[in-house]
Design an enzyme around this catalytic site. Structure first.
Site, PDB file in Angstrom:
ATOM      1  N   SER A 246      20.524  26.176  32.096  1.00 29.74           N
ATOM      2  CA  SER A 246      20.297  25.017  32.446  1.00 29.74           C
ATOM      3  C   SER A 246      18.711  24.775  32.590  1.00 29.74           C
ATOM      4  O   SER A 246      18.016  25.794  32.953  1.00 29.74           O
ATOM      5  CB  SER A 246      20.971  24.640  33.734  1.00 29.74           C
ATOM      6  OG  SER A 246      20.636  25.160  34.680  1.00 29.74           O
ATOM      7  N   LYS A 247      18.446  23.612  32.837  1.00 29.81           N
ATOM      8  CA  LYS A 247      16.944  23.235  33.149  1.00 29.81           C
ATOM      9  C   LYS A 247      16.667  24.131  34.576  1.00 29.81           C
ATOM     10  O   LYS A 247      15.473  24.468  34.802  1.00 29.81           O
ATOM     11  CB  LYS A 247      17.082  21.633  33.293  1.00 29.81           C
ATOM     12  CG  LYS A 247      15.589  21.175  33.051  1.00 29.81           C
ATOM     13  CD  LYS A 247      15.553  19.599  33.301  1.00 29.81           C
ATOM     14  CE  LYS A 247      16.159  19.032  34.574  1.00 29.81           C
ATOM     15  NZ  LYS A 247      15.083  19.320  35.563  1.00 29.81           N
TER      16      LYS A 247
END
Ligand code: GLU
Length: 509
Positions: free
Chosen positions: A265-266
């Site tokens: 994920s970011k």
């Protein structure tokens, strides 16, 4: 004649492109080019609550940067225009109505409060999040549970409604995924998804099927996270009478966190200090900034190469591929089923390999950009090209060129002579005091001439050359790094070398 391959990348414009999204584009693109087919960009913007200003431009710019320009898109147009679903709104209603008429879908009048109430009322230990499905639909307000008259009345009074698919309660349906093989689902676990919203906009489920059909898409590749939606789509293809035209599907494996624990994920990028998006992105709503691979100093060739290897290989152990080579060897059946762990060190390795293998002419605009942003002005491209060839081996990311080549443009502000101070003596001092005169008199200026003069002088004065090279380097470069010192001297030129020696001596005084 075989049907022409047509693939599509169908992003929702909700923000920056995660590298998983770019890999989806890449696999679509490679497949299309490998088969001489068309690559379509379709913007799936039917959910205006998730629409983000600037996201579509960002997507286009990412595709341009990576060299994966679509044949058909909102910007380029094409035979199936428009390519933004919001502009195709008028197309979808007829299909939703047909599904209702054929008994595969129904009108549902429930208000948000009623839906909330349903979730609270039917919540239990074995059913913690009740869904609008075959078990509950008859307890709700829809055209299956209400009488025909009541339904006509509600519609004629303009009471808002959605259209929901009527999922069969207990069927097994399946398809053959190009990566996973046979995939089967039981319809009993899937809820009655909304197909058409109150505002007449389709949801993703209806729009994706209608548009893949209308746009004659032959192969649909998307992330594994869409697999749970496949039963809804399969039924829609079937109910709309289009089964024969259904694209072949491939659900691409996830890109995993470096430790393999779940989807990358970011936030993992923020936490571990690496980019997860293709390019810089600032969310216009929150102002939250996310760094991109481009701005971190990746070459698109390396970024694309690295992405291709996240989940695919050609079976020979070869790792460095140009786009042309990828197109020639890409084969969907060699994409792994399992998720691919992201490894930033490996990503950097790809970039280093690409920087080393790229010509100075290829690197020049990017390096110039990095130098200019760091305040180093470049006036002579030929000179920069020479410098690039000298230092590229030492650069992993583009900004590394700033440190590795800055001294070719500007003298070190104050050369740090500390490392040679302890062993500094009068003989060495004299050597460097006399060196400018010797260099001044050289008839030719090149690395061999400088090296020969330097070494002869050292021998004549009985000083070990090895002890003189480091101070010389510190004077010219400002630090203990860089290519061969005599090559540096030859490149920066006689006057500059002499000036830097004098400055170096001053800081040793
Ligand atoms: N609009 C979906 C997305 O945002 C597309 C999924 C698909 O390709 O079917 O990824």
């Amino acid at each position: 004649m075989a049907t022409k391959v047509r693939v599509r990348f169908a992003p929702s414009p909700t923000g920056g492109l995660h590298l998983g999204g770019v890999r989806t584009v890449l696999f679509n693109y490679l497949f299309a080019r490998h088969h001489g087919g068309d690559f379509v960009l379709r913007i799936e913007d039917t959910d205006n609550t998730r629409f983000v200003e600037g996201a579509e431009d960002y997507i286009m710019e990412t595709l341009r940067w990576c060299g994966m320009e679509p044949d058909e898109s909102p910007a380029a147009g094409g035979p199936f225009a428009p390519y933004r679903q919001s502009e195709r709104k008028a197309n979808y209603l007829q299909y939703a109505e047909k599904l209702v008429a054929d008994g595969h879908a129904y009108y549902a009048f429930d208000t948000p409060e009623e839906l909330e109430e349903m979730r609270n009322t039917f919540k239990s230990a074995e059913n913690p999040s009740p869904q609008y499905d075959h078990k509950l639909r008859m307890k709700m307000r829809n055209s299956l549970s209400l009488g025909e008259e009541e339904v006509s009345r509600l519609i004629s009074e303009g009471v808002p409604y959605v259209i929901r698919i009527k999922m069969p309660d207990n069927q097994t349906i399946g398809f053959t995924d190009m990566i996973r093989g046979e995939v089967n689902f039981s319809t009993s676990t899937v809820d009655d998804k909304v197909l058409l919203k109150k505002d007449g906009m389709p949801t993703y489920h209806l729009a994706v099927v209608v548009d893949d059909y209308l746009m004659k898409i032959t192969h649909a590749f998307r992330g594994e996270e869409w697999l749970p939606s496949a039963p809804v789509h399969l039924l829609l293809w079937n109910y709309l009478g289009w089964s024969d035209a259904m694209p072949q599907w491939a659900h691409l494996p996830l890109i995993l966190k470096p430790d393999g624990n779940g989807k990358l994920s970011k936030r993992d990028g923020d936490r571990l200090g690496f980019p997860v998006f293709a390019m810089n992105w600032t969310d216009p709503r929150s102002n939250e900034f996310t760094q991109g691979f481009r701005e971190r100093g990746f070459l698109p060739e390396a970024f694309v190469n690295m992405l291709a290897m996240l989940g695919w290989n050609d079976g020979t152990g070869k790792e460095i591929f140009s786009m042309q080579e990828l197109i020639a060897s890409f084969d969907m059946s060699r994409v792994h089923k399992g998720g691919a762990k992201f490894d930033f060190e490996k990503a950097k390795w790809f970039n280093h390999e690409w920087i080393k293998a790229s010509s100075a002419a290829r690197l020049l605009p990017d390096v110039k950009n990095s130098l200019t942003s760091a305040g180093i002005s470049v006036t002579d491209d030929r000179y920069l090209a020479t410098v690039i060839d000298m230092v590229k081996e030492r650069c992993t990311l583009l900004p590394d060129f700033v440190e590795q080549s800055g001294f070719f443009f500007n003298a070190p502000a104050s050369p740090d002579m500390e490392p040679v101070k302890a062993k500094w003596n009068l003989d060495k001092n004299l050597f460097f005091t006399d060196l400018p005169g010797v260099l001044e008199a050289l008839p030719d200026w090149n690395a061999v001439a400088v090296e020969t003069a330097f070494k002869e002088m050292a021998v004549a004065r009985a000083i070990k050359v090895g002890e003189l090279q480091l101070p010389f380097r510190l004077m010219l470069v400002g630090g203990k790094f860089g290519p061969a010192v005599f090559d540096i001297a030859a490149t920066i030129g006689k006057d500059e070398v002499i000036a830097r020696i004098k400055k170096g001596l001053e800081s040793l005084a």
